[in-house]
Scaffold this motif. Structure first.
Motif, short mmCIF file in Angstrom:
data_model
loop_
_atom_site.label_atom_id
_atom_site.label_comp_id
_atom_site.label_asym_id
_atom_site.label_seq_id
_atom_site.Cartn_x
_atom_site.Cartn_y
_atom_site.Cartn_z
N GLY A 28 0.81 -1.22 0.00
CA GLY A 28 0.00 0.00 0.00
C GLY A 28 0.84 1.26 0.00
N ILE A 31 1.44 2.98 -3.33
CA ILE A 31 0.42 3.84 -3.94
C ILE A 31 0.83 5.31 -3.84
N ILE A 34 2.77 6.51 -6.89
CA ILE A 34 2.16 6.44 -8.22
C ILE A 34 2.14 7.81 -8.89
N GLN A 297 -6.39 11.94 -12.52
CA GLN A 297 -6.24 11.86 -11.07
C GLN A 297 -7.59 12.07 -10.38
N GLU A 336 -6.67 -4.75 -4.95
CA GLU A 336 -6.47 -3.41 -5.53
C GLU A 336 -5.19 -2.78 -4.98
N ILE A 337 -5.03 -2.84 -3.66
CA ILE A 337 -3.85 -2.25 -3.01
C ILE A 337 -2.59 -2.95 -3.48
N ILE A 340 -1.90 -1.88 -7.49
CA ILE A 340 -1.51 -0.49 -7.69
C ILE A 340 -0.26 -0.16 -6.88
N GLY A 341 -0.17 -0.72 -5.66
CA GLY A 341 1.02 -0.51 -4.85
C GLY A 341 2.27 -1.09 -5.49
N GLY A 344 3.53 1.22 -8.08
CA GLY A 344 4.25 2.35 -7.49
C GLY A 344 5.65 1.96 -7.05
N PRO A 358 -8.08 0.23 -11.76
CA PRO A 358 -8.80 0.17 -10.48
C PRO A 358 -10.23 -0.35 -10.60
#
Length: 869
Positions: A28, A31, A34, A297, A336-337, A340-341, A344, A358
């Motif tokens: 996490g 993120i 990102i 964003q 999701e975390i 996307i994490g 990043g 997402p």
């Protein structure tokens, strides 16, 4: 294998849960790293020959395609007050060009002196800079108003102001602005005393500050100097088509290198907003890209909570319990975390394609969680409270295998897009595929472990008065669907055949467009700005036509220069209005202006000299600036190479016959230009047409070829996987019915309704296969499970539809609801993507619980039972 895994995690269920939480916390943190990226570099393969040529031309002539064009107007343009405002506006932008370390250090020293002794007011700081108007204006527009009106600033607030000042210095130090070309800063050429010298249209004092005209006579003299050079029309100023009067000043900003331009665009917009008395419009690719990233964003922060709200409602609608909401939400949240994490942590950026990740992962996570939890409630009565973990393991074994198989097949479908030439799509393929694996792992780990810890309870809202399960509307609907599939399979496929025929016609009408401006709605301020400013000054973006004389100093030949002018005239001719060329700029403008200056500024001499020696003499006596000391006059650098062998005709794209100049139109324009040059260019000369629009055309080609390749490969892999899983060749084509029909219907709808195939909609086919195969595998695996209990085909179909169909329907609701959230997007293609994917989910659901059972009823296909471990 699945039995062994479930035994392992259910033995001590709290440990896997804690492990998942720890991983989520670590990933996490990624993120926060990102970033967003909408640049062409995030899409184009670096080995592409068109891209290599484009990069080569940029190194020679600079980035002439991605400039910022600003249109500045005032209700009383030719007055001292208006010119003062415009000058201040320009000075504020010029602050970001030619970084002066000494000046900036002096400003920081003054700031520290003003804040040294408390109490400190904002006015105390301003007093220190009363002799520095540009910095004074910067402070007023940059520092928050709440700090400006405070009677005393505390240390934290002073540090905040200092942080803003240091960030501004860092931006200036990047020297990202290469050129600012405006009526107040431009130079013209004088031919007095048989010399060619440049002079400022606006004179400067001994300190280098512009002396703005005040009286009517001074203003008229400035207007005369401005309009003397014919090349400045529609470049430094725009005129009213009816009266011919000057209505707007043009400001052209060009950038250096490949540094990110979002921060400088933000600074320019901040300056624009500080001058409400001026009517200012801005165009250009950097401006569009900045707003594109900003909108992306906003979409991310706005859509994810809305999607979660939608799927939460679907979870409650299905399970009507707290755990029925919490467990699926925890599953999709972790997946999701993690995804996307991971992006990043690895330094990947979210592109216009990646913005769909997402909602996609949330929707896919919903699907797997619903299937797993639904199986628990289906087998609820078979689970003994005294031996709950064994019962959960028995219930989870079948569905976990099914979820794993569905996830693996979805992974395979997504990962096929790594064959795309478009780097952004390849990245999307990798992280969507990895995200699917994360989702499968979390769903078959987190949910069984939590169920093993939580009390064994059935939702009261799903039970009738006699303690039996309620018959819901969905249950009744599934009964009707089962009867229809079993009783009328031929009629179903006749109807499908008719629909497919109409859809195929629509597929043939499908077009490709990757114009980034098309992503904005028609009434969006960004689109309106670009259209207005671009049209006033010939266009907001452009491309290069490089004409090569194939000999050093060949550009200095009158014959070559005349050829350049002939090409420019052809580009701008009325009969070629379909090219939508708003204006062209070339080295010939300088030669023509020199010739005119050496002939008493007679406009009749604004033409190419007939004698080569005249051209050579003009260049010899011309005293232009060479600030970068590369041997070539700075003004010439965008148009000729150092050897004077090549000439760059920079053509701007505007709107003449077309309101929208997208990829299809650009391809037509470039092809027409290339055909004309091939047929008319004199022997010995060669040409290259390149630039940002040309790259977008190549990108469109990659989208189409990548879509077709990925589509075929995805279908092939899915078919092979299913054949292996079910040990039956016929299972492969059977599974493809649902996805094939949905894909054709989807592209047919796009073709009929004029929805373009772009960077976002291009991945719909792979998403359709990836998600659609989930429903197919769940149905086929459940059908096989019941069929091998010696139940006949109609009963097995009915039982399968009733058990698997319910989870499929609620999964479809979660997917459809999740993607419909994209209707709130700021981007038109994202909105269309949401609609199309939602329709796709509905179609795949219908296909899996109606078309596939109808096909089974027609063919009587048998699916061999495979041992599940």
């Amino acid at each position: 294998m699945m039995n062994s895994y479930l035994n392992l995690i259910l033995k001590r269920p709290l440990i896997p849960i804690l492990g998942l939480i720890v991983i989520s916390v670590y990933l996490g943190l990624g993120i926060l790293k990102i970033q967003l990226d909408s640049s062409i570099e995030s899409f184009m393969p670096k080995h592409d020959t068109e891209y290599i040529e484009y990069s080569k031309i940029k190194k020679i002539y600079g980035d002439n395609d991605r400039f910022v064009q600003i249109s500045v107007a005032h209700k009383n343009l030719w007055t001292a007050d208006a010119l003062d405002s415009i000058n201040n506006f320009l000075v504020d932008i010029e602050e970001y060009k030619d970084f002066d370390r000494i000046k900036e250090n002096r400003r920081m020293e003054k700031f520290h002196a003003a804040t040294l002794h408390p109490p400190v007011k904002f006015e105390d700081i301003l007093v220190q800079f009363s002799d520095d108007p540009p910095f004074l204006r910067f402070l007023k527009r940059k520092i928050p108003e709440k700090l400006q009106i405070k009677t005393s600033l505390d240390n934290e607030e002073i540090r905040l102001i200092e942080k803003n000042l240091l960030a501004n210095i860092e931006l200036k130090e990047s020297n990202i602005i290469d050129t600012i070309f405006s009526p107040l800063s431009a130079k013209d050429i004088s031919g007095e005393n048989d010399t060619l010298e440049t002079y400022d249209l606006i004179e400067k004092d001994e300190n280098g500050y512009r002396i703005i005209p005040k009286t009517k006579e001074e203003i008229d003299a400035f207007k005369q100097r401005l309009t003397k050079n014919p090349a400045y029309s529609n470049r430094l100023y725009a005129t009213d088509a009816q009266t011919g009067k000057i209505t707007d000043f043009g400001v052209l900003i060009k950038f250096a290198g490949t540094l990110p331009r979002e921060e400088i665009i933000c600074a320019i917009i901040s300056v624009i907003n500080a001058y409400p008395e001026l009517e200012i419009f801005i165009a250009g690719v950097p401006y569009v890209a900045k707003n594109f990233n900003e909108y992306m964003q906003k979409d991310l922060f706005k859509n994810i909570p809305l999607i979660i709200l939608v799927v939460t409602f679907i979870f409650y609608l299905n399970f009507k319990s707290l755990r029925g909401v919490f467990l699926p939400l925890a599953t999709l949240g972790m997946a999701e975390i993690w995804t996307i994490g991971l992006m990043g942590h690895l330094g990947y950026k979210i592109t216009s394609v990646g913005i769909t990740l997402p909602p996609l992962l949330i929707s896919v996570g919903s699907s797997y969680a619903i299937h797993v939890l639904n199986q628990y409630y289906t087998d609820f009565n078979l689970i003994s409270p005294s031996d709950k973990r064994s019962g959960i393991k028995a219930a989870m074994t079948h569905i976990s295998v099914t979820v794993f198989l569905a996830g693996f097949t979805t992974f395979a479908a997504f990962i096929t897009l790594v064959t795309s030439h478009v780097s952004a799509i390849r990245e999307w393929a990798v992280f969507s595929a990895v995200g699917v694996l994360f989702t499968v792992f979390v769903s078959i780990t987190l949910i069984p472990c939590f169920l093993a810890i939580l009390p064994h309870k059935f939702p009261k809202a799903l039970m009738g008065k006699d303690k039996s399960r309620k018959i819901t509307f969905v249950d009744r609907l599934l009964v009707i669907i089962a009867k229809t599939a079993v009783s009328h399979p031929k009629k179903i496929y006749v109807i499908v055949g008719i629909i497919m025929a109409v859809a195929i016609v629509g597929v043939c009408r499908l077009k490709v467009d990757t114009d980034i401006l098309h992503y904005f709605k028609a009434d969006d301020p960004v689109k309106q700005n670009v259209t207005i400013a671009g049209d006033k000054f010939g266009g907001g973006w452009g491309f290069s036509i490089i004409i090569d004389s194939n000999e050093p100093d060949g550009v200095k030949s009158p014959e070559f220069l005349t050829t350049i002018e002939t090409i420019r005239s052809w580009l701008m001719a009325d009969e070629n209005a379909d090219l939508n060329i708003g204006r062209t700029d070339a080295f010939t403008d300088f030669i023509k202006r020199m010739h005119m200056a050496m002939n008493n500024d007679d406009p009749d001499y604004f033409k190419i000299p007939e004698n080569r020696m005249d051209v050579m003499d003009y260049l010899e006596i011309y005293s232009g600036d060479d600030d970068d000391s590369d041997g070539l006059i700075d003004e010439f650098e965008p148009f000729v190479d150092a050897d004077f062998q090549q000439n760059n005709i920079h053509a701007r794209l505007g709107h003449k016959t077309d309101d929208r100049v997208g990829t299809t139109k650009v391809k037509y324009i470039l092809n027409k230009i290339e055909k004309h040059l091939t047929a008319t260019l004199p022997d010995g000369y060669s040409f290259t047409v390149t630039g940002y629009p040309a790259i977008e055309v190549q990108l469109a080609h990659y989208i189409v070829t990548g879509q077709l390749t990925g589509l075929v490969l995805s279908l092939f892999i899915v078919a092979i996987v299913i054949i292996i899983l079910f040990r039956k060749f016929a299972a492969g084509p059977l599974a493809l019915i649902d996805m094939g029909v949905t894909i054709i219907l989807n592209f047919g709808i796009m073709g009929w309704f004029g929805i373009d195939l772009d960077m976002v909609t291009s991945i719909i086919a792979s998403i359709t296969i990836g998600i659609g195969v989930d429903d197919t595998i769940h149905f086929l695996n459940t059908y096989r499970h019941y069929k091998h209990r010696d139940i006949d085909i109609p009963d097995a179909i009915g039982k399968t539809i009733f058990i698997a169909g319910k989870a499929i329907i609620f999964t479809s609701l979660a997917l459809t609801g999740g993607f419909l959230v994209l209707l709130t997007s700021s981007f038109q293609p994202i909105i269309l993507f949401g609609i199309l994917i939602s329709l796709t989910m509905v179609n795949t659901t219908i296909g899996s619980i109606l078309l596939i059972p109808a096909a089974i009823q027609l063919t009587g296909i048998e699916l061999d039972q495979k041992h599940q471990s």
